[in-house]
Motif scaffolding. Structure first.
Motif, PDB file in Angstrom:
ATOM      1  N   LEU A   1      -0.396  -2.615 -29.706  1.00  0.00           N
ATOM      2  CA  LEU A   1       0.210  -1.532 -30.486  1.00  0.00           C
ATOM      3  C   LEU A   1       0.850  -2.060 -31.763  1.00  0.00           C
ATOM      4  O   LEU A   1       0.725  -1.428 -32.832  1.00  0.00           O
TER       5      LEU A   1
ATOM      6  N   PHE B   1      -0.778  -1.031 -35.483  1.00  0.00           N
ATOM      7  CA  PHE B   1      -0.039  -0.168 -36.405  1.00  0.00           C
ATOM      8  C   PHE B   1       0.416  -0.951 -37.627  1.00  0.00           C
ATOM      9  O   PHE B   1       0.575  -0.382 -38.711  1.00  0.00           O
TER      10      PHE B   1
ATOM     11  N   SER C   1      -2.117  -0.446 -40.201  1.00  0.00           N
ATOM     12  CA  SER C   1      -2.463   0.953 -40.450  1.00  0.00           C
ATOM     13  C   SER C   1      -1.671   1.447 -41.653  1.00  0.00           C
ATOM     14  O   SER C   1      -0.455   1.259 -41.732  1.00  0.00           O
TER      15      SER C   1
ATOM     16  N   THR D   1      -0.717   4.263 -42.441  1.00  0.00           N
ATOM     17  CA  THR D   1       0.051   5.487 -42.253  1.00  0.00           C
ATOM     18  C   THR D   1       1.526   5.270 -42.590  1.00  0.00           C
ATOM     19  O   THR D   1       2.080   4.188 -42.396  1.00  0.00           O
TER      20      THR D   1
ATOM     21  N   VAL E   1       4.688   3.698 -40.124  1.00  0.00           N
ATOM     22  CA  VAL E   1       4.935   2.316 -39.703  1.00  0.00           C
ATOM     23  C   VAL E   1       6.193   1.770 -40.373  1.00  0.00           C
ATOM     24  O   VAL E   1       7.110   1.281 -39.697  1.00  0.00           O
TER      25      VAL E   1
ATOM     26  N   VAL F   1      -3.917   5.295 -31.565  1.00  0.00           N
ATOM     27  CA  VAL F   1      -3.663   4.565 -32.804  1.00  0.00           C
ATOM     28  C   VAL F   1      -4.528   5.108 -33.931  1.00  0.00           C
ATOM     29  O   VAL F   1      -4.066   5.368 -35.035  1.00  0.00           O
TER      30      VAL F   1
ATOM     31  N   ASP G   1      -7.371   1.215 -28.148  1.00  0.00           N
ATOM     32  CA  ASP G   1      -7.132   2.483 -28.820  1.00  0.00           C
ATOM     33  C   ASP G   1      -7.605   3.655 -27.964  1.00  0.00           C
ATOM     34  O   ASP G   1      -7.003   4.729 -27.976  1.00  0.00           O
TER      35      ASP G   1
ATOM     36  N   ARG H   1       2.392   7.664 -33.396  1.00  0.00           N
ATOM     37  CA  ARG H   1       2.952   7.170 -34.657  1.00  0.00           C
ATOM     38  C   ARG H   1       4.276   7.847 -35.013  1.00  0.00           C
ATOM     39  O   ARG H   1       5.120   7.253 -35.685  1.00  0.00           O
TER      40      ARG H   1
ATOM     41  N   LEU I   1       7.177   5.687 -33.398  1.00  0.00           N
ATOM     42  CA  LEU I   1       7.202   4.234 -33.576  1.00  0.00           C
ATOM     43  C   LEU I   1       8.628   3.672 -33.634  1.00  0.00           C
ATOM     44  O   LEU I   1       8.858   2.523 -33.244  1.00  0.00           O
TER      45      LEU I   1
END
Length: 573
Positions: A250, A254, A257, A259, A262, A461, A490, A552, A555
């Motif tokens: 994980l 992330f 990633s 996104t 994070v 994920v 994932d 997410r 997190l």
């Protein structure tokens, strides 16, 4: 409880009764599975009865009140979650069904409360402390995390660009920025892509962003490990946390990633750890440098997601309540000023970048889901259908997805809603009074992964890249032999194919851990620990009001909770 403490036979009878009740009502909380084998059932009965016999012998009233109260709450999560996951709603029940529900709540509430009582007793045991070691040294932990994480990056090179990141790039490249996505993150991602495309292509830009983010997350977690050592967490607990950060997929997945969640999660963890210190140390709220450090971290955290603003403002009164006496108003003021400063900073960014504000409809995920569920399950009256038809070209029940609110939001005509929002909010209230069970179902079914461990999520994920003509991208694994390993994680959230490890990546398990830690903090009167658990639960509340239950968004829990769990084992100060 006092009677049971002093009468062993009565205590044994109570323990056996609760154990039998739990086995009898097992289907109310999970699949029968191994219980179909009598030997396994007998073993479970014996182990549970013995544990409860010990738990019921504990005479600490304060600990018992907290433990069994939390146990009942967790039993509600289990029983309601099981029923909703199987039937999708609160189906019509007979009197016997309701008796079964009450029996399950009573049995599992007592069992979970007893387990918490024993757990708290174990957590409060004195443990030897160690001097300086490698796990408390920032460079050593940072280097270990980098070595363990880089293979995941190479296996999925140049990184992951999914979720909202492509949309953010569109707005950046067209310079049509919107505060719907955090502007600071959009600028950082866009700048990295600009640099990469000027030196060889969009893949280089994504690799630059992912490498930068991976390094920042390793730095933050390494600082958290040093923080644990400074606060007296036992060596074994710190070792477990470092291994978790280094090896659970994980964290690196992330980390690469793009996104926005994070960096928010990492900054949220840093804010949590600073609040821990501010709430328990009388001198902390007198140090200008520590106040400034908290303010800067908190503002950056809030700029990465609006959830941070809401969580900080919501938790501020409780943080102030548990802060050392004489500093409570200062703690409340600091939290609220930080939240307000982040709003001002975001407004300044919007003005400087000529960015459009976010859409208010995004805050209505749950109300729209509730109205759509009523339409899908029960239908609408003529008056309701006429009003709903003004903002929905088609029946919203046709767009209803129990797990995610986006289809219902996207089907709505926004201009019609904004013409008279109060009218439609009044309709939502009237429908809620007529269909309270449907409204509760809509809320709970969408949020199952946030309170029922093991509930499947719509997304985990989410790996890979989304390519367009504006920024052509393609995955080019540099360690292809490892790619399938991370893809399987994932899909299943099981680390390295080990059964049961999915709970390490389960949002509901993190919430349960936070509630258990809060209970321990209240029992032992640990101000800092109670304050930060309140902030984490405030973040959870904001997630419950979101459009979908996914990893997410949580997190912040996955970064902060392992650290707090380890520190909870430190000696009382």
């Amino acid at each position: 409880m006092t009677f049971l403490v002093h009468h062993a036979r009565a205590r044994a009878a109570a323990a056996c009764t609760v154990a039998l009740l739990c086995l009898w009502q097992w289907d109310a909380v999970g699949d029968a599975g191994a219980l179909n084998h009598s030997a396994v059932g007998v073993a479970l009965f014996a182990a549970l009865a013995l544990a409860l016999f010990r738990a019921l012998g504990r005479a600490d009233r304060r600990r018992n009140a907290i433990s069994y109260g939390l146990g009942l709450l967790l039993a509600v999560f289990l029983v309601a979650g099981r029923r909703l996951s199987v039937s999708g709603g609160f189906t019509a029940a007979t009197f016997g069904d309701w008796l079964g529900v009450l029996a399950a709540l009573g049995g599992y509430g007592a069992a979970l409360g007893g387990m918490l009582t024993l757990l708290y007793g174990w957590m409060a045991r004195p443990r030897p402390t160690r001097g300086r070691d490698l796990l408390g040294r920032f460079p050593a932990v940072f280097g270990l995390l980098a070595v363990c994480w880089i293979p995941a990056w190479l296996a999925l090179w140049p990184g992951t660009l999914r979720y909202d990141a492509p949309t953010q790039l569109y707005t950046y490249l067209d310079w049509q920025l919107t505060a719907h996505h955090p502007l600071l993150h959009t600028l950082l991602l866009g700048w990295c892509m600009d640099v990469g495309m000027s030196y060889g292509g969009a893949g280089h830009g994504l690799a630059l962003y992912c490498g930068l983010q991976l390094a920042l997350m390793a730095l933050m977690l390494a600082w958290a490990c040093r923080w644990m050592a400074r606060h007296g967490a036992p060596f074994g607990a710190r070792l477990g946390v470092v291994i978790l950060f280094a090896l659970l997929p994980l964290y690196p997945l992330f980390g690469i990633s793009a996104t926005k969640d994070v960096l928010f999660g990492g900054l949220f963890m840093l804010t949590v750890l600073q609040i821990y210190d501010l709430a328990r140390e009388p001198s902390a709220l007198q140090s200008p440098w520590r106040i400034l450090g908290f303010g800067l971290t908190g503002v950056l955290m809030c700029l990465m997601r609006n959830n941070g603003v809401y969580a900080l403002a919501l938790a501020a009164p409780f943080v102030a309540l548990v802060t050392v006496r004489g500093r409570r108003l200062r703690a409340l003021f600091l939290c609220w000023v930080t939240a307000g400063a982040s709003l001002l900073a975001n407004a300044g960014l919007m003005a400087a970048l000529d960015a459009q504000p976010g859409d208010a409809v995004e805050t209505l995920s749950i109300p729209l889901q509730q109205m759509a569920r009523v339409s899908a399950m029960d239908g609408l009256s003529e008056e309701e259908a006429a009003l709903v038809g003004e903002i929905y070209p088609v029946d919203p029940g046709l767009a209803y997805d129990p797990q995610i609110a986006d289809p219902v939001k996207w089907a709505m005509t926004y201009d019609a809603f904004y013409a008279d929002p109060a009218r439609y909010l009044a309709l939502w209230l009237r429908m809620g009074l007529e269909h309270p069970a449907r409204y509760l179902e809509a809320f709970l079914v969408q949020n199952l992964p946030y309170f029922y461990p093991g509930a499947p999520m719509r997304y985990n994920v989410v790996l890979g890249v989304e390519s367009t003509e504006m920024y052509p991208l393609a995955s080019q694994p540099l360690l292809p032999g490892l790619t399938a390993l991370y893809q399987r994680y994932d899909e299943t959230l099981e680390a390295y194919g080990l059964s049961g490890t999915y709970l390490l990546s389960d949002p509901a398990a993190q919430v349960w851990l936070c509630l258990a830690t809060l209970g321990f903090a209240l029992w032992r009167r640990r101000r800092g620990l109670a304050a930060v658990c309140a902030l984490l639960l405030a973040l959870w509340v904001t997630c419950l009001l979101g459009p979908v239950a996914i990893l997410r968004y949580m997190l912040g829990f996955f970064y902060a909770m392992p650290v707090l769990a380890a520190v909870s084992l430190a000696p009382d100060s």
